[in-house]
Design a protein around this motif. Structure first.
Motif, short mmCIF file in Angstrom:
data_model
loop_
_atom_site.label_atom_id
_atom_site.label_comp_id
_atom_site.label_asym_id
_atom_site.label_seq_id
_atom_site.Cartn_x
_atom_site.Cartn_y
_atom_site.Cartn_z
N MET A 1 0.84 -1.21 0.00
CA MET A 1 0.00 0.00 0.00
C MET A 1 0.87 1.26 0.00
O MET A 1 0.55 2.22 -0.70
CB MET A 1 -0.94 0.01 1.21
CG MET A 1 -2.03 -1.00 1.15
SD MET A 1 -2.93 -0.99 2.70
CE MET A 1 -4.57 -1.38 2.14
N HIS A 2 1.94 1.23 0.78
CA HIS A 2 2.86 2.38 0.79
C HIS A 2 3.43 2.62 -0.61
O HIS A 2 3.50 3.75 -1.08
CB HIS A 2 4.00 2.17 1.80
CG HIS A 2 3.61 2.35 3.22
ND1 HIS A 2 3.40 3.59 3.78
CD2 HIS A 2 3.38 1.45 4.20
CE1 HIS A 2 3.08 3.46 5.05
NE2 HIS A 2 3.04 2.16 5.33
N VAL A 3 3.85 1.53 -1.26
CA VAL A 3 4.41 1.64 -2.61
C VAL A 3 3.36 2.14 -3.58
O VAL A 3 3.63 3.01 -4.42
CB VAL A 3 5.00 0.28 -3.07
CG1 VAL A 3 5.37 0.32 -4.54
CG2 VAL A 3 6.20 -0.09 -2.23
N ALA A 4 2.13 1.63 -3.47
CA ALA A 4 1.05 2.06 -4.37
C ALA A 4 0.77 3.55 -4.21
O ALA A 4 0.56 4.25 -5.21
CB ALA A 4 -0.20 1.24 -4.11
N ILE A 5 0.76 4.04 -2.99
CA ILE A 5 0.51 5.46 -2.75
C ILE A 5 1.64 6.29 -3.38
O ILE A 5 1.38 7.29 -4.06
CB ILE A 5 0.40 5.74 -1.24
CG1 ILE A 5 -0.88 5.12 -0.68
CG2 ILE A 5 0.43 7.24 -0.96
CD1 ILE A 5 -0.94 5.11 0.85
N ALA A 6 2.87 5.87 -3.18
CA ALA A 6 4.00 6.61 -3.75
C ALA A 6 3.97 6.59 -5.27
O ALA A 6 4.24 7.60 -5.93
CB ALA A 6 5.32 6.03 -3.23
N LYS A 7 3.63 5.42 -5.86
CA LYS A 7 3.56 5.33 -7.33
C LYS A 7 2.46 6.22 -7.88
O LYS A 7 2.63 6.88 -8.91
CB LYS A 7 3.32 3.87 -7.75
CG LYS A 7 4.56 3.01 -7.64
CD LYS A 7 4.27 1.56 -7.96
CE LYS A 7 4.02 1.35 -9.44
NZ LYS A 7 3.88 -0.07 -9.79
N LYS A 8 1.33 6.26 -7.19
CA LYS A 8 0.20 7.09 -7.62
C LYS A 8 0.61 8.56 -7.60
O LYS A 8 0.33 9.31 -8.55
CB LYS A 8 -0.98 6.84 -6.69
CG LYS A 8 -2.23 7.61 -7.02
CD LYS A 8 -3.33 7.21 -6.04
CE LYS A 8 -4.50 8.15 -6.11
NZ LYS A 8 -5.50 7.82 -5.09
N GLU A 9 1.27 8.97 -6.56
CA GLU A 9 1.69 10.36 -6.45
C GLU A 9 2.75 10.69 -7.49
O GLU A 9 2.72 11.76 -8.11
CB GLU A 9 2.23 10.64 -5.04
CG GLU A 9 2.48 12.11 -4.78
CD GLU A 9 1.24 12.98 -4.96
OE1 GLU A 9 1.41 14.12 -5.46
OE2 GLU A 9 0.13 12.54 -4.63
N ALA A 10 3.69 9.76 -7.74
CA ALA A 10 4.71 9.98 -8.77
C ALA A 10 4.06 10.12 -10.14
O ALA A 10 4.46 10.97 -10.94
CB ALA A 10 5.71 8.84 -8.77
#
Length: 125
Positions: A24-33
């Motif tokens: 989930m942390h990675v998904a949030i960061a990817k979405k923001e990127a």
């Protein structure tokens, strides 16, 4: 700026009593990127694509020079030991039985296909 948005999204999920996994942390960061990337100029996007293309080429070039016939033989020998330890550990931990079937071109056989199976002990078929 980005950190604040990432923290806000993470806190919103936590407020819903959802534990955040690493995924989930990675998904949030990817979405923001991805959102930041959309806002960039075409010039920046071209530079990003050049960087990605160059990185892939470097990786592919490193792979080509990385293996020799000696490496293949040595790795096949190591594979049997590693897989035996791994499967034995799984069997001991779970009580299950595990098997692995592997095959491919053998340098020792001039590129002919060789097949192995592993239960507790590797056996050549």
């Amino acid at each position: 700026m980005v950190d604040n948005r990432l923290k806000a999204e993470a806190e919103a999920l936590q407020a819903k009593n959802k534990a955040l996994t690493n995924g989930m942390h990675v998904a949030i960061a990817k979405k923001e990127a991805a959102n930041l990337y959309k806002g960039e100029t075409n010039e920046v996007k071209v530079e990003v694509w050049k960087y990605i293309k160059d990185a892939k080429m470097r990786r592919d070039n490193e792979k080509e020079g990385m293996w020799s016939e000696d490496n293949y033989g040595r790795n096949i020998e190591k594979l049997t030991t590693i897989v035996n330890k791994f499967l034995t550990g799984l069997a001991d931990a779970t009580g299950f039985s595990f098997s692995l079937l592997a095959g491919g071109p053998s340098p020792e056989l001039g590129g002919l296909i060789d097949v192995y199976r592993s239960n507790e002990v590797w056996e050549q078929l």
